[in-house]
Write a protein that holds these residues in place. Structure first.
Motif, PDB file in Angstrom:
ATOM      1  N   THR A  91       0.835  -1.212   0.025  1.00  0.00           N
ATOM      2  CA  THR A  91       0.130  -0.101  -0.206  1.00  0.00           C
ATOM      3  C   THR A  91       1.045   1.189  -0.020  1.00  0.00           C
ATOM      4  O   THR A  91       0.671   2.010  -0.861  1.00  0.00           O
ATOM      5  N   ARG A  92       1.998   1.362   0.864  1.00  0.00           N
ATOM      6  CA  ARG A  92       2.870   2.431   0.808  1.00  0.00           C
ATOM      7  C   ARG A  92       3.471   2.683  -0.413  1.00  0.00           C
ATOM      8  O   ARG A  92       3.766   3.751  -0.880  1.00  0.00           O
ATOM      9  N   LEU A  93       3.642   1.453  -1.014  1.00  0.00           N
ATOM     10  CA  LEU A  93       4.542   1.482  -2.491  1.00  0.00           C
ATOM     11  C   LEU A  93       3.536   2.123  -3.383  1.00  0.00           C
ATOM     12  O   LEU A  93       3.948   3.012  -4.303  1.00  0.00           O
ATOM     13  N   ILE A  94       2.178   1.780  -3.410  1.00  0.00           N
ATOM     14  CA  ILE A  94       1.318   2.395  -4.420  1.00  0.00           C
ATOM     15  C   ILE A  94       0.985   4.039  -4.126  1.00  0.00           C
ATOM     16  O   ILE A  94       1.015   4.766  -4.980  1.00  0.00           O
ATOM     17  N   VAL A  95       0.441   4.175  -2.842  1.00  0.00           N
ATOM     18  CA  VAL A  95      -0.212   5.572  -2.685  1.00  0.00           C
ATOM     19  C   VAL A  95       0.843   6.356  -1.871  1.00  0.00           C
ATOM     20  O   VAL A  95       0.313   7.526  -1.618  1.00  0.00           O
ATOM     21  N   GLY A  96       1.927   5.833  -1.215  1.00  0.00           N
ATOM     22  CA  GLY A  96       2.925   6.570  -0.743  1.00  0.00           C
ATOM     23  C   GLY A  96       2.331   6.489   0.901  1.00  0.00           C
ATOM     24  O   GLY A  96       3.463   7.427   1.736  1.00  0.00           O
ATOM     25  N   THR A  97       1.549   6.203   1.457  1.00  0.00           N
ATOM     26  CA  THR A  97       1.269   6.233   2.853  1.00  0.00           C
ATOM     27  C   THR A  97       0.476   4.862   3.310  1.00  0.00           C
ATOM     28  O   THR A  97      -0.139   4.078   2.295  1.00  0.00           O
ATOM     29  N   GLY A  98       0.416   4.669   4.589  1.00  0.00           N
ATOM     30  CA  GLY A  98      -0.126   3.362   4.828  1.00  0.00           C
ATOM     31  C   GLY A  98      -1.516   3.667   5.671  1.00  0.00           C
ATOM     32  O   GLY A  98      -2.145   2.645   6.146  1.00  0.00           O
TER      33      GLY A  98
END
Length: 228
Positions: A91-98
């Motif tokens: 998720t962090r990889l895709i949207v930059g935050t978890g």
């Protein structure tokens, strides 16, 4: 002091503003809408392929069906709270935050799509095989049969399983909110439960129930009108 202020003393001050009730409702609607939209499209596609590629399908293909079936079963078997944790790096990889509503969309979509795909498969399998055989006898292609027979004849049942899935999504958004996803779940836990403000928890629950009943009512209305 009026009756509303007496019953919900902690709700009035946080009705608007950052992290307030109205913002939490908006975040829940945001997560529910986009999860239903994305998972709906993917679930219908996967469900159709499951029907077409099984042993009695129009495009019977055992290896393809086996792979799709196992993927659906695996993701359906993973508890959502664990899926949230496992997918956090992705998720962090895709949207930059978890954290936040947008980050919650990733596990919500991946957790909902397999569930809906299986519901779509079951809904389409209820269609009378005789109707499909008649369409084949008329020389219709598999694509034409999907649109003219499967989706048309199964529309009412697809709406019903779609409503069931959306209601499930609302419950999942509440769970995602409890671990930083925002929305009414976050409001109920982070504010209501952890701060011992029970009226806030009650308000969050009431709005979730309103959403569920409203979606159920609209879905039943459309399903009855389209049933034939």
């Amino acid at each position: 002091m009026n009756i509303i202020e007496k019953l919900f003393p902690n709700v009035i001050p946080i009705w608007t503003g950052d992290g307030g009730v109205t913002q939490s409702i908006g975040q829940t609607l945001y997560m529910t809408f986009f999860t239903a939209l994305i998972a709906g499209v993917l679930g219908i596609l996967i469900g159709i392929f499951l029907v077409l590629t099984d042993d009695h399908g129009l495009l019977a293909n055992r290896p393809v069906y086996w792979i799709l079936d196992k993927i659906v079963n695996i993701f359906r078997a993973i508890p959502f709270i664990i899926l949230l944790a496992v997918l956090n790096p992705f998720t962090r990889l895709i949207v930059g935050t978890g954290i936040g509503p947008t980050a919650a969309l990733v596990p919500l979509v991946l957790g909902t799509t397999p569930f809906f795909a299986r519901q779509v498969q079951n809904a389409l399998l209820t269609i009378d095989p005789g109707v499909i055989e008649a369409a084949e006898a008329m020389g219709l292609s598999p694509a034409a049969i999907v649109f003219r027979v499967y989706l048309r004849e199964g529309l009412s049942e697809l709406i019903r399983v779609g409503v069931l899935t959306i209601i499930s999504v609302i419950g999942l958004t509440a769970m995602a909110g409890a671990v930083g996803g925002g929305g009414l779940g976050n409001l109920a836990i982070a504010v209501g439960y952890q701060r011992f403000q029970n009226d806030v928890t009650w308000v969050a629950m009431i709005f979730i129930l309103i959403l569920v009943f409203l979606i159920q009512f609209i879905g039943d209305l459309f399903a009855k009108r389209l049933h034939h």
